[in-house]
Design a protein around this motif. Structure first.
Motif, PDB file in Angstrom:
ATOM      1  N   GLY A 224      45.809  36.703  33.723  1.00  0.00           N
ATOM      2  CA  GLY A 224      46.785  35.696  33.337  1.00  0.00           C
ATOM      3  C   GLY A 224      46.668  34.448  34.207  1.00  0.00           C
ATOM      4  N   GLY A 225      47.354  33.398  33.791  1.00  0.00           N
ATOM      5  CA  GLY A 225      47.358  32.162  34.569  1.00  0.00           C
ATOM      6  C   GLY A 225      46.008  31.489  34.662  1.00  0.00           C
ATOM      7  N   VAL A 226      45.181  31.647  33.633  1.00  0.00           N
ATOM      8  CA  VAL A 226      43.815  31.104  33.690  1.00  0.00           C
ATOM      9  C   VAL A 226      43.834  29.577  33.759  1.00  0.00           C
ATOM     10  CG1 VAL A 226      41.559  31.061  32.577  1.00  0.00           C
ATOM     11  CG2 VAL A 226      43.016  33.078  32.329  1.00  0.00           C
ATOM     12  N   GLU A 227      44.541  28.953  32.820  1.00  0.00           N
ATOM     13  CA  GLU A 227      44.600  27.487  32.808  1.00  0.00           C
ATOM     14  C   GLU A 227      45.202  26.948  34.100  1.00  0.00           C
ATOM     15  OE1 GLU A 227      45.511  29.365  30.238  1.00  0.00           O
ATOM     16  OE2 GLU A 227      44.379  28.653  28.481  1.00  0.00           O
ATOM     17  N   ASP A 228      46.228  27.639  34.603  1.00  0.00           N
ATOM     18  CA  ASP A 228      46.866  27.197  35.846  1.00  0.00           C
ATOM     19  C   ASP A 228      45.877  27.214  37.012  1.00  0.00           C
ATOM     20  OD1 ASP A 228      49.243  26.897  34.517  1.00  0.00           O
ATOM     21  OD2 ASP A 228      50.091  28.800  35.182  1.00  0.00           O
ATOM     22  N   ALA A 229      45.009  28.234  37.055  1.00  0.00           N
ATOM     23  CA  ALA A 229      44.030  28.341  38.143  1.00  0.00           C
ATOM     24  C   ALA A 229      43.036  27.189  38.089  1.00  0.00           C
ATOM     25  CB  ALA A 229      43.295  29.680  38.054  1.00  0.00           C
ATOM     26  N   TYR A 230      42.527  26.884  36.890  1.00  0.00           N
ATOM     27  CA  TYR A 230      41.584  25.774  36.736  1.00  0.00           C
ATOM     28  C   TYR A 230      42.247  24.455  37.129  1.00  0.00           C
ATOM     29  CZ  TYR A 230      37.872  28.418  34.342  1.00  0.00           C
ATOM     30  OH  TYR A 230      36.856  29.286  34.038  1.00  0.00           O
ATOM     31  N   GLU A 231      43.480  24.273  36.694  1.00  0.00           N
ATOM     32  CA  GLU A 231      44.194  23.028  37.006  1.00  0.00           C
ATOM     33  C   GLU A 231      44.469  22.908  38.504  1.00  0.00           C
ATOM     34  OE1 GLU A 231      47.628  23.105  34.517  1.00  0.00           O
ATOM     35  OE2 GLU A 231      46.455  22.852  32.662  1.00  0.00           O
ATOM     36  N   GLU A 232      44.757  24.035  39.155  1.00  0.00           N
ATOM     37  CA  GLU A 232      45.026  24.013  40.599  1.00  0.00           C
ATOM     38  C   GLU A 232      43.788  23.607  41.394  1.00  0.00           C
ATOM     39  OE1 GLU A 232      46.893  24.256  44.261  1.00  0.00           O
ATOM     40  OE2 GLU A 232      47.752  24.142  42.238  1.00  0.00           O
ATOM     41  N   ILE A 233      42.648  24.183  41.017  1.00  0.00           N
ATOM     42  CA  ILE A 233      41.390  23.807  41.690  1.00  0.00           C
ATOM     43  C   ILE A 233      41.130  22.316  41.529  1.00  0.00           C
ATOM     44  CG2 ILE A 233      38.869  23.945  41.446  1.00  0.00           C
ATOM     45  CD1 ILE A 233      39.758  26.188  43.064  1.00  0.00           C
ATOM     46  N   PHE A 234      41.258  21.830  40.306  1.00  0.00           N
ATOM     47  CA  PHE A 234      40.956  20.418  40.059  1.00  0.00           C
ATOM     48  C   PHE A 234      41.940  19.504  40.770  1.00  0.00           C
ATOM     49  CE2 PHE A 234      40.934  16.500  37.459  1.00  0.00           C
ATOM     50  CZ  PHE A 234      39.626  16.127  37.710  1.00  0.00           C
TER      51      PHE A 234
END
Length: 239
Positions: A224-234
């Protein structure tokens, strides 16, 4: 630069010709795959993040003296790159045991290595991208001995630069995959550097069984939280 006919479509990107035979346009997709394409899905906004992040990382590495395929970002999803001939080797650098390494060798995830390791996989979907060594690569005419040494040296230099960069963002670079290409006789870093190709953990969490993944493992493992992880890195690399 004008986009012309599509030359190729892979799991994560499309490649288009331009009027200049030395350059192509790479277009990043939101499609996501794992386990050699057995698992498929979509990560909303992934293409935009991977395009922008790859270009930021390539620019940083160019300043460190590592030649890359990057030419110019066009927009959120599209970038002009050098038209390289890809060396059919996937190069994996590992700083901490995780993923397939842990499964193959029975090493608990989160085990730090005394020094980084390097692996080669034969880039061949039909064969499942099998692990190979230098001698296999030479026997299969995938690269010359000099090219292999150049690739190794560049890969470890990329690791040094990226570990330092991400450490400053409170992120541990656990492992990552690189691809290289030939452009006018020179080996250059190609493909992408993103949460698709790197394993990122929140700093310090790798020494526990509850590490915080900020990468495609969240998709692979249904965390879960896949999009959130990508957005956090960026968000962190864009500061």
């Amino acid at each position: 630069m004008q986009q012309k006919e599509q030359l190729y479509e892979g799991k994560a990107k499309k490649v288009f010709a331009t009027e200049n035979p030395d350059y192509v346009i790479v277009s990043y997709k939101d499609d996501a795959t794992a386990f050699n394409g057995l698992k498929k899905g979509t990560i909303s906004g992934k293409g935009v993040i991977n395009n922008k992040m790859s270009n930021l990382m390539m620019s940083m590495l160019e300043k460190k003296g590592i030649p890359t395929h990057l030419v110019e970002q066009i927009d959120d999803r599209n970038t002009i790159v050098k038209k390289v001939s890809i060396v059919p080797l996937e190069v994996i650098i590992r700083n901490v045991a995780a993923g397939s390494f842990s499964k193959r060798y029975g090493v608990p995830e989160g085990t730090a290595f005394a020094s980084p390791t390097i692996e080669f996989s034969y880039k061949n979907d039909d064969l499942g991208d099998p692990l190979i060594n230098d001698y296999h690569a030479l026997a299969l005419n995938l690269a010359t001995a000099q090219e292999i040494e150049t690739i190794k040296k560049m890969a470890f230099s990329v690791n040094d630069a990226m570990k330092e960069f991400f450490r400053g963002l409170n992120i541990d670079l656990i492992d990552f995959k690189l691809e290289f290409g030939r452009f006018k006789g020179e080996i250059v870093l190609a493909d992408e550097i993103s949460p698709d190709t790197c394993r990122f953990w929140e700093a310090g969490s790798w020494d526990t069984t509850k590490h915080v993944s900020l990468d495609k493992d969240r998709f692979r493992r249904d965390l879960g939280g896949v999009e959130d992880a990508y957005e956090e890195i960026f968000k962190r690399i864009s500061k």
